[in-house]
Design a protein around this motif. Structure first.
Motif, PDB file in Angstrom:
ATOM      1  N   THR A   1      55.045  77.151  26.667  1.00 20.55           N
ATOM      2  CA  THR A   1      54.547  77.949  25.774  1.00 20.55           C
ATOM      3  C   THR A   1      53.069  78.642  25.915  1.00 20.55           C
ATOM      4  O   THR A   1      52.414  77.870  26.405  1.00 20.55           O
ATOM      5  N   PRO A   2      53.147  79.786  25.732  1.00 21.15           N
ATOM      6  CA  PRO A   2      51.548  80.535  26.081  1.00 21.15           C
ATOM      7  C   PRO A   2      50.612  79.947  25.114  1.00 21.15           C
ATOM      8  O   PRO A   2      51.049  79.883  23.781  1.00 21.15           O
ATOM      9  N   VAL A   3      49.445  79.758  25.463  1.00 24.64           N
ATOM     10  CA  VAL A   3      48.576  79.507  24.612  1.00 24.64           C
ATOM     11  C   VAL A   3      47.345  80.374  25.237  1.00 24.64           C
ATOM     12  O   VAL A   3      47.305  80.913  26.308  1.00 24.64           O
ATOM     13  N   PRO A   4      46.050  80.461  24.483  1.00 27.31           N
ATOM     14  CA  PRO A   4      45.128  81.233  24.770  1.00 27.31           C
ATOM     15  C   PRO A   4      44.394  80.942  26.162  1.00 27.31           C
ATOM     16  O   PRO A   4      44.152  79.836  26.508  1.00 27.31           O
ATOM     17  N   GLY A   5      44.382  81.761  27.122  1.00 28.94           N
ATOM     18  CA  GLY A   5      44.079  81.500  28.494  1.00 28.94           C
ATOM     19  C   GLY A   5      44.845  80.965  29.281  1.00 28.94           C
ATOM     20  O   GLY A   5      44.745  80.542  30.608  1.00 28.94           O
ATOM     21  N   GLY A   6      46.244  80.342  29.038  1.00 26.68           N
ATOM     22  CA  GLY A   6      47.039  79.481  29.742  1.00 26.68           C
ATOM     23  C   GLY A   6      48.324  79.200  29.202  1.00 26.68           C
ATOM     24  O   GLY A   6      49.042  80.091  28.258  1.00 26.68           O
ATOM     25  N   LEU A   7      48.937  77.995  29.449  1.00 31.91           N
ATOM     26  CA  LEU A   7      50.345  77.616  29.189  1.00 31.91           C
ATOM     27  C   LEU A   7      50.170  76.055  28.727  1.00 31.91           C
ATOM     28  O   LEU A   7      49.438  75.355  29.176  1.00 31.91           O
ATOM     29  N   ARG A   8      51.225  75.845  27.864  1.00 33.04           N
ATOM     30  CA  ARG A   8      51.434  74.357  27.461  1.00 33.04           C
ATOM     31  C   ARG A   8      52.881  74.042  27.936  1.00 33.04           C
ATOM     32  O   ARG A   8      53.764  74.802  27.587  1.00 33.04           O
ATOM     33  N   VAL A   9      53.108  73.043  28.677  1.00 30.71           N
ATOM     34  CA  VAL A   9      54.394  72.625  29.204  1.00 30.71           C
ATOM     35  C   VAL A   9      54.584  71.331  28.677  1.00 30.71           C
ATOM     36  O   VAL A   9      54.140  70.427  28.655  1.00 30.71           O
ATOM     37  N   LEU A  10      55.876  71.270  27.960  1.00 24.03           N
ATOM     38  CA  LEU A  10      56.441  69.963  27.655  1.00 24.03           C
ATOM     39  C   LEU A  10      57.526  69.714  28.541  1.00 24.03           C
ATOM     40  O   LEU A  10      58.545  70.257  28.507  1.00 24.03           O
ATOM     41  N   PRO A  11      57.588  68.458  29.553  1.00 20.65           N
ATOM     42  CA  PRO A  11      58.306  68.140  30.515  1.00 20.65           C
ATOM     43  C   PRO A  11      59.645  67.690  30.262  1.00 20.65           C
ATOM     44  O   PRO A  11      59.424  66.892  29.195  1.00 20.65           O
ATOM     45  N   ASP A  12      60.516  67.993  30.569  1.00 17.10           N
ATOM     46  CA  ASP A  12      62.041  67.361  30.407  1.00 17.10           C
ATOM     47  C   ASP A  12      62.368  66.524  31.864  1.00 17.10           C
ATOM     48  O   ASP A  12      62.823  65.523  31.730  1.00 17.10           O
ATOM     49  N   GLN A  13      61.635  66.878  32.945  1.00 15.41           N
ATOM     50  CA  GLN A  13      61.680  66.047  34.273  1.00 15.41           C
ATOM     51  C   GLN A  13      60.555  65.952  34.732  1.00 15.41           C
ATOM     52  O   GLN A  13      59.817  66.959  34.996  1.00 15.41           O
ATOM     53  N   VAL A  14      59.958  64.936  35.056  1.00 18.92           N
ATOM     54  CA  VAL A  14      58.900  64.610  36.146  1.00 18.92           C
ATOM     55  C   VAL A  14      59.393  63.721  37.408  1.00 18.92           C
ATOM     56  O   VAL A  14      59.942  62.688  37.073  1.00 18.92           O
ATOM     57  N   ILE A  15      59.197  64.405  38.437  1.00 22.50           N
ATOM     58  CA  ILE A  15      59.817  63.973  39.643  1.00 22.50           C
ATOM     59  C   ILE A  15      58.931  63.603  40.638  1.00 22.50           C
ATOM     60  O   ILE A  15      58.319  64.617  41.334  1.00 22.50           O
ATOM     61  N   ALA A  16      58.965  62.346  41.328  1.00 23.64           N
ATOM     62  CA  ALA A  16      58.068  62.119  42.520  1.00 23.64           C
ATOM     63  C   ALA A  16      58.823  62.484  43.838  1.00 23.64           C
ATOM     64  O   ALA A  16      60.081  62.405  43.852  1.00 23.64           O
ATOM     65  N   ASN A  17      58.273  62.984  44.789  1.00 23.08           N
ATOM     66  CA  ASN A  17      58.844  63.783  45.975  1.00 23.08           C
ATOM     67  C   ASN A  17      58.114  63.108  47.122  1.00 23.08           C
ATOM     68  O   ASN A  17      56.974  62.659  47.240  1.00 23.08           O
ATOM     69  N   CYS A  18      58.773  63.023  48.330  1.00 22.22           N
ATOM     70  CA  CYS A  18      58.274  62.501  49.577  1.00 22.22           C
ATOM     71  C   CYS A  18      57.600  63.527  50.214  1.00 22.22           C
ATOM     72  O   CYS A  18      57.490  64.759  50.038  1.00 22.22           O
ATOM     73  N   PRO A  19      56.892  62.999  51.331  1.00 20.84           N
ATOM     74  CA  PRO A  19      55.674  64.128  52.003  1.00 20.84           C
ATOM     75  C   PRO A  19      56.441  64.762  53.224  1.00 20.84           C
ATOM     76  O   PRO A  19      55.872  65.565  53.832  1.00 20.84           O
ATOM     77  N   LYS A  20      57.793  64.733  53.679  1.00 16.70           N
ATOM     78  CA  LYS A  20      58.326  65.103  54.625  1.00 16.70           C
ATOM     79  C   LYS A  20      58.294  66.536  54.824  1.00 16.70           C
ATOM     80  O   LYS A  20      58.631  67.196  53.539  1.00 16.70           O
ATOM     81  N   TYR A  21      58.297  67.215  56.030  1.00 15.84           N
ATOM     82  CA  TYR A  21      58.268  68.633  55.997  1.00 15.84           C
ATOM     83  C   TYR A  21      56.919  69.392  55.444  1.00 15.84           C
ATOM     84  O   TYR A  21      56.933  70.707  55.333  1.00 15.84           O
ATOM     85  N   ILE A  22      56.001  68.789  54.913  1.00 19.51           N
ATOM     86  CA  ILE A  22      54.775  69.354  54.367  1.00 19.51           C
ATOM     87  C   ILE A  22      53.701  69.644  55.685  1.00 19.51           C
ATOM     88  O   ILE A  22      53.574  68.663  56.152  1.00 19.51           O
ATOM     89  N   GLN A  23      53.265  70.930  55.905  1.00 24.19           N
ATOM     90  CA  GLN A  23      52.185  70.858  56.978  1.00 24.19           C
ATOM     91  C   GLN A  23      50.911  70.793  56.204  1.00 24.19           C
ATOM     92  O   GLN A  23      50.476  71.063  55.101  1.00 24.19           O
ATOM     93  N   LYS A  24      49.855  69.942  56.974  1.00 24.85           N
ATOM     94  CA  LYS A  24      48.859  69.558  56.398  1.00 24.85           C
ATOM     95  C   LYS A  24      47.859  70.753  56.487  1.00 24.85           C
ATOM     96  O   LYS A  24      47.476  71.448  57.507  1.00 24.85           O
ATOM     97  N   ARG A  25      47.156  71.052  55.435  1.00 23.36           N
ATOM     98  CA  ARG A  25      46.005  72.155  55.205  1.00 23.36           C
ATOM     99  C   ARG A  25      44.881  71.463  54.247  1.00 23.36           C
ATOM    100  O   ARG A  25      45.167  70.868  53.245  1.00 23.36           O
ATOM    101  N   ASP A  26      43.986  72.115  54.359  1.00 23.20           N
ATOM    102  CA  ASP A  26      42.688  72.002  53.662  1.00 23.20           C
ATOM    103  C   ASP A  26      42.478  73.480  53.113  1.00 23.20           C
ATOM    104  O   ASP A  26      42.773  74.036  53.588  1.00 23.20           O
TER     105      ASP A  26
END
Length: 332
Positions: A120-145
């Motif tokens: 839902t839009p709010v002043p200057g941004g968004l408010r999100v109500l989660p239906d799903q929160v999912i942990a993910n593994c680190p495979k195939y991520i290239q390391k960057r700073d």
């Protein structure tokens, strides 16, 4: 959308003969943001967001800010203190209540998590109500700073940006995709519940077959098949290719088909399946975000890339792909 698989995800799991592994991975899907995830989000300068526009096209984009622009004041709320540029293909969608899929990724530590829900839009941004929160593994991520450009004169003014729009990839955009080691993909089920995910590999893992056709391999994951499950029901997707070194955002929308059998899969090291993407719309926004990232350190899990001009069995990249095994935490 809930903490269970829908019929498209189950169909893909069955076809891949990974229903047992998928059942184990189901424990990684929740409906609340735990404290460790809230702390992770508060440290991030970027979140990837996907959604469908009024024409039914799916787009994938990114919102950025100083660390702290993402916050979880309670386990069932995410606030985002940022909005997309006016030229962004998701600008209209995020200006009203919408279904969104999101992934927060920290390349420096190769950590990531997904949040799917209702914004839902709010002043200057968004408010999100989660239906799903999912942990993910680190495979195939290239390391960057990263660093954030602080000097407003070092970035183009909004009215100076030469946004490129089209229905096919330009030669420069094709070169960008062939050199890419990362992109993000947004999908949705037939009811509009949206997901955003990450795809990574060695440069060349995205095959540009023509100005309107791409292919990429689906590598070993944790058998959830959230992306392919959505595509089973609704074969439309949006891609974001970030310009890590220049802040450009390349957005693609189009249709897909999943290839399961045949010699085409066998010729690509590490591929379990292939996804073919047909481009229908392109939006390229120069200098879209103030983030600049270092050169990548490739993931040790990236399979080698077999180019069409290479001899069979000859890798075109020094990585060997050794150590590829199922993730220790849920993936796609």
């Amino acid at each position: 959308m809930a903490t269970d698989y829908h019929r498209g995800e189950r169909a893909v799991q069955d076809r891949a003969r990974l229903t047992s592994q998928a059942a184990h991975s189901l424990g990684g899907i929740g409906d609340a943001i735990p404290p460790v995830a809230a702390a992770f989000l508060a440290e991030q300068p970027m979140i990837i967001v996907g959604g469908a526009d009024a024409a039914g096209r799916i787009w994938c984009s990114q919102l950025t800010g100083d660390p702290g622009f993402l916050s979880a004041p309670d386990p069932h709320t995410l606030t985002i203190d940022a909005l997309p540029l006016a030229e962004d293909p998701l600008a209209d969608l995020l200006g009203e209540p919408a279904r969104v899929g999101m992934i927060a990724i920290e390349p420096a530590s190769r950590r990531r998590m997904r949040i799917n829900g209702r914004s839902t839009p709010v002043p200057g941004g968004l408010r999100v109500l989660p239906d799903q929160v999912i942990a993910n593994c680190p495979k195939y991520i290239q390391k960057r700073d990263y660093r954030i450009l602080r000097d407003p004169n070092s970035r183009r003014r909004e009215d100076d940006r030469a946004v490129i729009r089209g229905t096919a990839l330009t030669p420069d955009q094709q070169r960008t995709l062939r050199a890419a080691d990362t992109f993000f993909v947004a999908t949705a089920d037939e009811r509009g519940n949206t997901d955003a995910s990450h795809r990574g590999g060695n440069p060349g893992f995205v095959e540009v077959s023509s100005p309107t056709v791409l292919r990429w391999p689906d590598y070993v994951g944790n058998a959830m098949f959230l992306t392919l499950g959505n595509l089973e029901l609704h074969p439309v997707a949006g891609l974001l290719v970030p310009g890590w070194d220049n802040g450009t955002s390349l957005h693609l929308s189009g249709t897909t088909r999943t290839l399961w059998d045949g010699d085409e899969i066998a010729r690509i090291p590490g591929a379990q399946r292939l996804v073919e993407f047909t481009v229908t719309d392109v939006v390229e926004i120069p200098d879209a975000v103030p983030l600049r990232w270092s050169a990548p350190q490739s993931s040790r899990f990236n399979p080698p890339v077999q180019h069409p001009t290479s001899a069979p069995g000859t890798p075109a990249h020094p990585h060997t792909g050794k150590g590829v095994e199922p993730c220790a935490s849920p993936s796609t």
